[in-house]
Write an enzyme that holds these catalytic residues in place. Structure first.
Site, PDB file in Angstrom:
ATOM      1  N   LYS A  22       0.841  -1.201   0.000  1.00 31.46           N
ATOM      2  CA  LYS A  22       0.000   0.000   0.000  1.00 31.46           C
ATOM      3  C   LYS A  22       0.880   1.257   0.000  1.00 31.46           C
ATOM      4  O   LYS A  22       0.656   2.181  -0.784  1.00 31.46           O
ATOM      5  CB  LYS A  22      -0.884   0.006   1.252  1.00 31.46           C
ATOM      6  CG  LYS A  22      -1.455   1.366   1.624  1.00 31.46           C
ATOM      7  CD  LYS A  22      -2.237   1.334   2.914  1.00 31.46           C
ATOM      8  CE  LYS A  22      -1.453   1.561   4.175  1.00 31.46           C
ATOM      9  NZ  LYS A  22      -1.177   2.946   4.559  1.00 31.46           N
ATOM     10  N   ASN A  23       1.899   1.272   0.867  1.00 36.70           N
ATOM     11  CA  ASN A  23       2.680   2.500   1.026  1.00 36.70           C
ATOM     12  C   ASN A  23       3.646   2.744  -0.137  1.00 36.70           C
ATOM     13  O   ASN A  23       4.192   3.833  -0.278  1.00 36.70           O
ATOM     14  CB  ASN A  23       3.420   2.498   2.369  1.00 36.70           C
ATOM     15  CG  ASN A  23       2.451   2.715   3.521  1.00 36.70           C
ATOM     16  OD1 ASN A  23       1.288   3.078   3.303  1.00 36.70           O
ATOM     17  ND2 ASN A  23       2.908   2.490   4.742  1.00 36.70           N
ATOM     18  N   CYS A 118      -4.022  13.211  13.773  1.00 34.00           N
ATOM     19  CA  CYS A 118      -3.951  11.775  13.503  1.00 34.00           C
ATOM     20  C   CYS A 118      -3.711  11.058  14.822  1.00 34.00           C
ATOM     21  O   CYS A 118      -2.940  11.541  15.651  1.00 34.00           O
ATOM     22  CB  CYS A 118      -2.798  11.558  12.537  1.00 34.00           C
ATOM     23  SG  CYS A 118      -2.291   9.873  12.398  1.00 34.00           S
ATOM     24  N   ARG A 123       1.689  14.853  13.090  1.00 32.54           N
ATOM     25  CA  ARG A 123       2.374  14.499  11.832  1.00 32.54           C
ATOM     26  C   ARG A 123       2.457  15.716  10.921  1.00 32.54           C
ATOM     27  O   ARG A 123       1.679  15.863   9.993  1.00 32.54           O
ATOM     28  CB  ARG A 123       1.658  13.320  11.169  1.00 32.54           C
ATOM     29  CG  ARG A 123       1.781  12.069  12.021  1.00 32.54           C
ATOM     30  CD  ARG A 123       1.033  10.913  11.441  1.00 32.54           C
ATOM     31  NE  ARG A 123       1.644  10.372  10.244  1.00 32.54           N
ATOM     32  CZ  ARG A 123       1.075   9.455   9.475  1.00 32.54           C
ATOM     33  NH1 ARG A 123      -0.116   8.987   9.785  1.00 32.54           N
ATOM     34  NH2 ARG A 123       1.674   8.998   8.410  1.00 32.54           N
ATOM     35  N   ASP A 310       5.686   0.501  11.877  1.00 32.29           N
ATOM     36  CA  ASP A 310       4.417  -0.105  11.461  1.00 32.29           C
ATOM     37  C   ASP A 310       4.278  -1.562  11.903  1.00 32.29           C
ATOM     38  O   ASP A 310       3.236  -2.175  11.678  1.00 32.29           O
ATOM     39  CB  ASP A 310       4.250   0.000   9.929  1.00 32.29           C
ATOM     40  CG  ASP A 310       4.071   1.443   9.480  1.00 32.29           C
ATOM     41  OD1 ASP A 310       3.779   2.303  10.335  1.00 32.29           O
ATOM     42  OD2 ASP A 310       4.233   1.717   8.274  1.00 32.29           O
ATOM     43  N   ARG A 402      -8.276  -0.472   5.488  1.00 33.88           N
ATOM     44  CA  ARG A 402      -7.531   0.571   4.780  1.00 33.88           C
ATOM     45  C   ARG A 402      -6.144   0.077   4.381  1.00 33.88           C
ATOM     46  O   ARG A 402      -5.532   0.629   3.467  1.00 33.88           O
ATOM     47  CB  ARG A 402      -7.363   1.810   5.673  1.00 33.88           C
ATOM     48  CG  ARG A 402      -8.675   2.451   6.021  1.00 33.88           C
ATOM     49  CD  ARG A 402      -8.470   3.727   6.802  1.00 33.88           C
ATOM     50  NE  ARG A 402      -7.367   4.466   6.233  1.00 33.88           N
ATOM     51  CZ  ARG A 402      -6.339   4.920   6.929  1.00 33.88           C
ATOM     52  NH1 ARG A 402      -6.259   4.742   8.203  1.00 33.88           N
ATOM     53  NH2 ARG A 402      -5.383   5.580   6.319  1.00 33.88           N
TER      54      ARG A 402
HETATM   55  C1  EPZ Z   1       5.013   6.868   6.211  1.00 32.72           C
HETATM   56  O1  EPZ Z   1       4.329   7.973   6.777  1.00 32.72           O
HETATM   57  C2  EPZ Z   1       4.018   5.727   6.178  1.00 32.72           C
HETATM   58  N1  EPZ Z   1       2.868   6.127   5.363  1.00 32.72           N
HETATM   59  C3  EPZ Z   1       3.600   5.371   7.590  1.00 32.72           C
HETATM   60  O2  EPZ Z   1       2.770   4.222   7.527  1.00 32.72           O
HETATM   61  C4  EPZ Z   1       4.848   5.027   8.423  1.00 32.72           C
HETATM   62  O3  EPZ Z   1       4.467   4.793   9.751  1.00 32.72           O
HETATM   63  C5  EPZ Z   1       5.843   6.170   8.352  1.00 32.72           C
HETATM   64  O4  EPZ Z   1       6.154   6.499   6.976  1.00 32.72           O
HETATM   65  C6  EPZ Z   1       7.155   5.868   9.043  1.00 32.72           C
HETATM   66  O5  EPZ Z   1       7.763   4.751   8.472  1.00 32.72           O
HETATM   67  C7  EPZ Z   1       2.931   6.022   4.060  1.00 32.72           C
HETATM   68  O6  EPZ Z   1       3.931   5.625   3.465  1.00 32.72           O
HETATM   69  C8  EPZ Z   1       1.713   6.364   3.296  1.00 32.72           C
HETATM   70  P1  EPZ Z   1       7.287  10.245   7.963  1.00 32.72           P
HETATM   71  P2  EPZ Z   1       4.944   9.441   6.665  1.00 32.72           P
HETATM   72  O7  EPZ Z   1       7.085  11.547   7.272  1.00 32.72           O
HETATM   73  O8  EPZ Z   1       5.718   9.574   5.435  1.00 32.72           O
HETATM   74  C9  EPZ Z   1       8.180  13.485  11.334  1.00 32.72           C
HETATM   75  C10 EPZ Z   1       0.904   2.895   8.066  1.00 32.72           C
HETATM   76  O9  EPZ Z   1       0.527   2.367   9.131  1.00 32.72           O
HETATM   77  N2  EPZ Z   1       7.963  14.485  10.280  1.00 32.72           N
HETATM   78  O10 EPZ Z   1       8.427   9.402   7.537  1.00 32.72           O
HETATM   79  O11 EPZ Z   1       3.842  10.396   6.929  1.00 32.72           O
HETATM   80  C11 EPZ Z   1       6.898  12.727  11.674  1.00 32.72           C
HETATM   81  O12 EPZ Z   1       6.101  13.438  12.582  1.00 32.72           O
HETATM   82  C12 EPZ Z   1       1.422   4.310   8.036  1.00 32.72           C
HETATM   83  O13 EPZ Z   1       0.839   2.343   6.960  1.00 32.72           O
HETATM   84  C13 EPZ Z   1       8.225  15.805  10.543  1.00 32.72           C
HETATM   85  O14 EPZ Z   1       8.621  16.176  11.644  1.00 32.72           O
HETATM   86  O15 EPZ Z   1       5.936   9.412   7.892  1.00 32.72           O
HETATM   87  C14 EPZ Z   1       7.438  11.435  12.225  1.00 32.72           C
HETATM   88  O16 EPZ Z   1       7.816  11.602  13.564  1.00 32.72           O
HETATM   89  C15 EPZ Z   1       1.124   5.112   9.231  1.00 32.72           C
HETATM   90  N3  EPZ Z   1       8.001  16.729   9.535  1.00 32.72           N
HETATM   91  C16 EPZ Z   1       8.699  11.206  11.400  1.00 32.72           C
HETATM   92  O17 EPZ Z   1       9.042  12.494  10.850  1.00 32.72           O
HETATM   93  C17 EPZ Z   1       7.583  16.369   8.313  1.00 32.72           C
HETATM   94  O18 EPZ Z   1       7.410  17.242   7.430  1.00 32.72           O
HETATM   95  C18 EPZ Z   1       8.542  10.217  10.264  1.00 32.72           C
HETATM   96  O19 EPZ Z   1       7.379  10.526   9.514  1.00 32.72           O
HETATM   97  C19 EPZ Z   1       7.318  15.015   8.051  1.00 32.72           C
HETATM   98  C20 EPZ Z   1       7.526  14.088   9.061  1.00 32.72           C
END
Ligand code: EPZ
Length: 432
Positions: A22-23, A118, A123, A310, A402
């Site tokens: 999915k991701n 969320c 996030r 995850d 989902r």
């Molecule tokens: C991706 O989310 C995945 N979603 C998530 O999977 C997964 O948990 C996550 O990566 C971490 O591996 C998809 O791929 C669609 P990040 P993403 O930006 O990209 C911080 C699931 O269960 N951050 O890598 O949104 C953030 O708060 C889902 O399938 C900032 O500070 O995650 C977090 O602490 C849920 N500023 C960390 O970075 C930003 O602009 C990593 O988040 C962006 C992120």
């Protein structure tokens, strides 16, 4: 809304097939916005609610995109004028933000609703915005929408660092913008998750020039246009890991097919520490669970190739029945512990201290009615239900739908006693 009823205690045996990721699929679908009029074919995409939401967003943005009868998604850009991803769609799926980069790169303008809060924690998308700004976009937030404008984007050197390391969808967004920017962009501290690699491979098939795929330093030479491409998404490593943990939990013997062991190194390593037997063949991970107890282990979630956040909730179920004390530290989303109170209702002994959960293994869990809060927490509760004594009722399983394709049917086929029932009283809320 549906709920699952599980009777615990059955060993999982046989072969279970993992769907496409999915991701990986979501950003790849967003990337089809970058194509000229030529079609794209995306294969192996799971038929999930999040995927259907992304297809709705693409349709809204003038791209014909749908599943064919053969299960392949075909897309073709019909109208390049729309630039708005509306709140009603974005609020149901955070990954919708992946259209921001392609829109501003290809259509010079984007209006994408901010995804909002969320349950797994705060996030922000500040890094996505920082990266696009570095590429020359004027970007800001107005009335709940990120508004970005640019003439042709200009290459830049971008360091993608935040308090918790890099960002997966942020890297995807900036990469999708950089491929059409003028000149050479360097993205330092890029996320190197397999899903980002898969997106890079797809972009290369479309004509993009990207070096350093799979590393933390991506070098992108912008091109003037991209064409359509045919691509098969990678297997879902989180779905595979979830089934592997289910096999271990139930003392089963499960062949998890279409699983890439090279994407699951951190889980396989923890398995060997706690006493779960695994063997790996080409596209298959076989897990033989123990009928005795497992050793406790400490787990820290980290960016790839570290232990994935995850799989944290699912792993916590396994550690709940281990023989001793384990500590789980959540370094990606320090508040991603919504499953803890629900697991406690099933007899798990877990104490939360900041980003740590201290788990006293209890040997067995007892069935109870529990409430799913997000996708992976739901999966964890289902796993707990498979091993608990008695009946577990997992409510709000729309979260599971989902991210897991036919999870109940797949588990049933390898011996689980799990039924889906419709409960019309439960109402839907926004997703993660
Ligand atoms: C991706 O989310 C995945 N979603 C998530 O999977 C997964 O948990 C996550 O990566 C971490 O591996 C998809 O791929 C669609 P990040 P993403 O930006 O990209 C911080 C699931 O269960 N951050 O890598 O949104 C953030 O708060 C889902 O399938 C900032 O500070 O995650 C977090 O602490 C849920 N500023 C960390 O970075 C930003 O602009 C990593 O988040 C962006 C992120």
């Amino acid at each position: 809304m549906d709920k699952f009823i599980c009777e615990g205690g059955r060993r999982l045996t046989g072969t279970i097939e993992v769907s496409g990721s999915k991701n990986a699929a979501l950003p790849i679908l967003a990337a089809t916005l970058l194509a000229d009029k030529a079609p794209c074919a995306i294969r192996g995409v799971p038929r999930l609610r999040d995927v259907l939401t992304m297809l709705d967003i693409l349709n809204e943005l003038g791209v014909d995109a749908s599943f064919g009868e053969d299960g392949v998604i075909r897309t073709r850009v019909r109208n390049e004028r729309p630039v708005t991803a509306p709140y009603k769609l974005v609020s149901t799926m955070r990954a919708s933000v992946c259209v921001l980069g392609p829109l501003v790169a290809k259509r010079r303008q984007a209006r994408v609703s901010l995804p909002g809060g969320c349950v797994i924690g705060v996030r922000p998308i500040d890094l996505h915005m920082k990266g696009l700004k570095a590429l020359g976009a004027e970007i800001g937030v107005e009335h709940g929408y990120v508004i970005a404008r640019a003439r042709r984007l200009k290459a830049s050197r971008i360091y993608l660092g935040g308090a918790f390391g890099s960002t997966v969808t942020g890297t995807a967004n900036i990469l999708m913008a950089a491929v059409l920017a003028e000149g050479q962009t360097v993205i330092e501290n890029a996320a190197c998750e397999p899903e980002v690699q898969d997106l890079s491979d797809f972009l290369v098939k479309m004509g993009a020039k990207i070096e350093g795929i799979g590393t933390h330093r991506l070098v992108v030479d912008g091109v003037r246009s991209l064409h359509g491409a045919d691509h098969t998404v990678i297997p879902d490593r989180i779905e595979a890991g979830t089934f592997m943990i289910a096999a271990a939990l139930t003392g089963g013997d499960l062949r998890v097919r279409n699983a890439r062991a090279d994407h699951l190194g951190a889980l396989l390593d923890k398995f060997s520490e706690i006493g779960v037997h695994t063997s790996v063949r080409r596209n298959e991970c076989r897990v033989r669970g123990s009928r005795r107890t497992y050793a406790p282990v400490d787990v820290t979630t980290l960016p790839y190739p570290g232990f994935p956040t995850d799989l944290q909730a699912q792993m916590m179920v396994l550690l709940s029945i281990a023989d001793g004390i384990s500590v789980v530290t959540e370094k990606i989303y320090p508040d991603r512990f919504m499953h803890v109170p629900e697991l406690s209702r099933m007899g798990a002994q877990i104490r939360k201290e900041g980003p740590n959960a201290i788990i006293h293994g209890v040997g067995w869990l007892s069935g109870a009615p529990v409430m799913a809060s997000d996708l992976r927490a739901s999966a964890a509760l289902i796993l707990a239900g498979l091993v608990a004594r008695g009946t577990t009722e997992v409510r709000r399983v729309y979260h599971v739908d989902r991210g897991y394709e036919k999870m109940d049917a797949k588990l049933r086929a390898v011996g689980a006693n799990i039924e889906r029932v419709v409960d019309k009283k439960l109402v839907e809320v926004a997703g993660d």
